[in-house]
Scaffold this active site. Structure first.
Site, PDB file in Angstrom:
ATOM      1  CB  SER A  10      -0.904   0.022   1.230  1.00  0.00           C
ATOM      2  OG  SER A  10      -1.424   1.335   1.373  1.00  0.00           O
ATOM      3  CG  HIS A  35      -3.871  -1.718  -1.646  1.00  0.00           C
ATOM      4  ND1 HIS A  35      -4.995  -2.446  -1.981  1.00  0.00           N
ATOM      5  CD2 HIS A  35      -4.231  -0.959  -0.581  1.00  0.00           C
ATOM      6  CE1 HIS A  35      -5.985  -2.149  -1.157  1.00  0.00           C
ATOM      7  NE2 HIS A  35      -5.554  -1.234  -0.293  1.00  0.00           N
ATOM      8  CG  ASP A  37      -5.062   2.204   0.963  1.00  0.00           C
ATOM      9  OD1 ASP A  37      -6.030   1.435   0.797  1.00  0.00           O
ATOM     10  OD2 ASP A  37      -3.970   1.837   1.422  1.00  0.00           O
ATOM     11  CG  MET A  39      -8.268   6.832   2.900  1.00  0.00           C
ATOM     12  SD  MET A  39      -7.390   6.796   4.463  1.00  0.00           S
ATOM     13  CE  MET A  39      -6.543   5.209   4.309  1.00  0.00           C
ATOM     14  CG  HIS A  68      -9.217   0.010  -0.344  1.00  0.00           C
ATOM     15  ND1 HIS A  68      -8.599  -0.259   0.861  1.00  0.00           N
ATOM     16  CD2 HIS A  68     -10.546  -0.022  -0.090  1.00  0.00           C
ATOM     17  CE1 HIS A  68      -9.516  -0.445   1.794  1.00  0.00           C
ATOM     18  NE2 HIS A  68     -10.708  -0.295   1.252  1.00  0.00           N
ATOM     19  CG  MET A  70     -11.242   3.006   2.324  1.00  0.00           C
ATOM     20  SD  MET A  70      -9.683   2.957   3.218  1.00  0.00           S
ATOM     21  CE  MET A  70      -8.548   3.092   1.834  1.00  0.00           C
ATOM     22  CG  MET A 139     -11.575  -3.300   5.285  1.00  0.00           C
ATOM     23  SD  MET A 139     -10.166  -2.777   4.285  1.00  0.00           S
ATOM     24  CE  MET A 139      -9.199  -1.845   5.463  1.00  0.00           C
ATOM     25  CG  ASP A 175      -6.189  -3.029   3.107  1.00  0.00           C
ATOM     26  OD1 ASP A 175      -5.090  -2.773   3.623  1.00  0.00           O
ATOM     27  OD2 ASP A 175      -6.838  -2.204   2.423  1.00  0.00           O
TER      28      ASP A 175
HETATM   29  C1  DX5 Z   1      -6.232   1.172   5.704  1.00  0.00           C
HETATM   30  C2  DX5 Z   1      -5.741   0.918   4.298  1.00  0.00           C
HETATM   31  C3  DX5 Z   1      -4.633  -0.067   4.214  1.00  0.00           C
HETATM   32  C4  DX5 Z   1      -3.415   0.351   4.945  1.00  0.00           C
HETATM   33  C5  DX5 Z   1      -2.637  -0.853   5.366  1.00  0.00           C
HETATM   34  O1  DX5 Z   1      -7.378   1.950   5.675  1.00  0.00           O
HETATM   35  O2  DX5 Z   1      -6.791   0.437   3.490  1.00  0.00           O
HETATM   36  O3  DX5 Z   1      -4.332  -0.409   2.895  1.00  0.00           O
HETATM   37  O4  DX5 Z   1      -2.598   1.199   4.232  1.00  0.00           O
HETATM   38  O5  DX5 Z   1      -1.552  -0.409   6.115  1.00  0.00           O
HETATM   39  P1  DX5 Z   1      -0.752  -1.350   7.107  1.00  0.00           P
HETATM   40  O6  DX5 Z   1      -0.206  -2.484   6.311  1.00  0.00           O
HETATM   41  O7  DX5 Z   1       0.273  -0.429   7.653  1.00  0.00           O
HETATM   42  O8  DX5 Z   1      -1.746  -1.822   8.137  1.00  0.00           O
HETATM   43 ZN    ZN Z   2      -6.421  -0.453   1.464  1.00  0.00          ZN
END
Ligand code: DX5
Ligand code: ZN
Length: 228
Positions: A10, A35, A37, A39, A68, A70, A139, A175
Site C-alpha cells: 500500500s 495497492h 488507498d 480516502m 481501494h 474508501m 479489512m 488489508d
Molecule cells: C487502511 C488501508 C490499508 C493500509 C494498510 O485503511 O486500506 O491499505 O494502508 O496499512 P498497514 O499495512 O500499515 O496496516
Molecule cells: Zn487499502
C-alpha cells in the site's frame, strides 16, 4: 485463476512526494500488485488523494493498479477512477445502499470489481452479489490509517468467504496489519492477495529500496509456508 500468494504494497506507507518512484521501486523489488488507498475524510476519518493522483501514478505501475476506494457516496467518482487507469476498483459494502448497481457499473467501465468488508460487516454481505465480483477485501483494521493492529477475529470471516466462493474466480484480499507473523494466518484461511503498507516500506526508501524486497520476501515466504 491464480490463487498463488500475491503481495500488494500500500503506497499509503510510502513517500507521498515520490509516488512514481516508490511504485517503480516496489515493483523492481518483486511486488505483485500496487495497492492505492483513496480516502475522503467522510467515509473514513482521513484524506489521501483522488483520481488525478491515480492517473499520475498509473504510468509508473507495470503490474496491477489495485484501487481501494474508501469514499461515500462512491458512484459519481467511479468513472474518474476507471479513466485514471485502475485495473481493480474496490468499493465498500457499507458505502452506499446500492452495492449491486455500483458493481455492475464498475464492470461496465471495464475494471475488475471488488467489495471491501469492514471488520464488523459479515461475510454474508456479498451473498447476493457474489457473481458480480472479482475480489473481496477483508479489512483486518478499521479503514482510515496505516500501521494499526491486526484484528484476529477476521480469520474466521476469511474461512467463511473461502467456502462461499468455492471455484468462482474471486480473489480474497486482506488489508491491514499484515506482517510475516499475521500473513500465514490469512494464507491458511484462504487469502491470496496480501496488502501491506508499513511492513513493506519500513527501513527503505527510493534511494535504498533493498529493504522493500527483503520485507516483501519475508511476508511472501511466511504466507507460502502456511499454504501447504
Ligand atoms: C487502511 C488501508 C490499508 C493500509 C494498510 O485503511 O486500506 O491499505 O494502508 O496499512 P498497514 O499495512 O500499515 O496496516
Ligand atoms: Zn487499502
Amino acid at each position: 485463476m491464480d490463487r498463488s500468494i500475491k503481495i500488494a504494497p500500500s503506497i499509503l506507507a510510502s513517500d507521498f512526494a515520490n509516488f512514481g518512484l516508490e511504485c517503480e521501486a516496489i515493483e523492481a523489488e518483486g511486488c505483485d500488485w500496487v495497492h492505492v488507498d483513496v480516502m475522503d475524510g467522510h467515509f473514513v476519518p482521513n484524506i489521501t488523494f483522488g483520481p488525478a493522483t491515480c492517473a499520475a501514478i498509473r504510468p509508473h505501475i507495470k503490474t496491477v493498479m489495485d484501487v481501494h476506494l474508501m469514499i461515500a457516496p462512491v458512484d459519481g467518482f467511479l468513472k474518474d477512477f476507471a479513466d485514471a487507469g485502475a485495473d481493480v476498483l474496490t468499493i465498500h459494502a457499507e458505502a452506499g445502499p446500492h452495492l449491486h448497481r455500483s458493481l455492475q457499473y464498475i464492470r461496465d467501465l471495464g475494471c475488475k470489481a471488488g467489495v471491501a468488508l469492514n471488520p464488523s460487516t459479515p461475510a454474508s454481505a456479498i451473498e447476493y452479489v457474489i457473481d458480480l465480483i472479482d475480489l473481496v477485501c477483508v479489512m483486518t483494521v478499521n479503514p482510515g490509517f496505516g500501521g494499526q493492529k491486526f484484528i484476529h477475529s477476521q480469520v474466521a470471516k476469511v474461512e467463511q468467504l473461502r467456502a462461499m466462493i468455492g471455484e468462482r474466480p474471486i480473489h480474497i484480499e486482506i488489508d491491514g496489519g499484515i506482517t510475516p507473523q499475521t500473513a500465514p494466518l490469512m494464507a491458511a484461511a484462504g487469502a491470496d492477495v496480501l496488502v501491506a503498507g508499513s511492513a513493506v516500506f519500513k527501513g527503505g526508501s527510493v534511494t535504498n529500496p533493498a529493504p522493500y524486497g527483503e520485507n516483501i520476501r519475508a511476508i511472501r515466504s511466511a504466507a507460502q509456508a502456511a499454504c501447504k
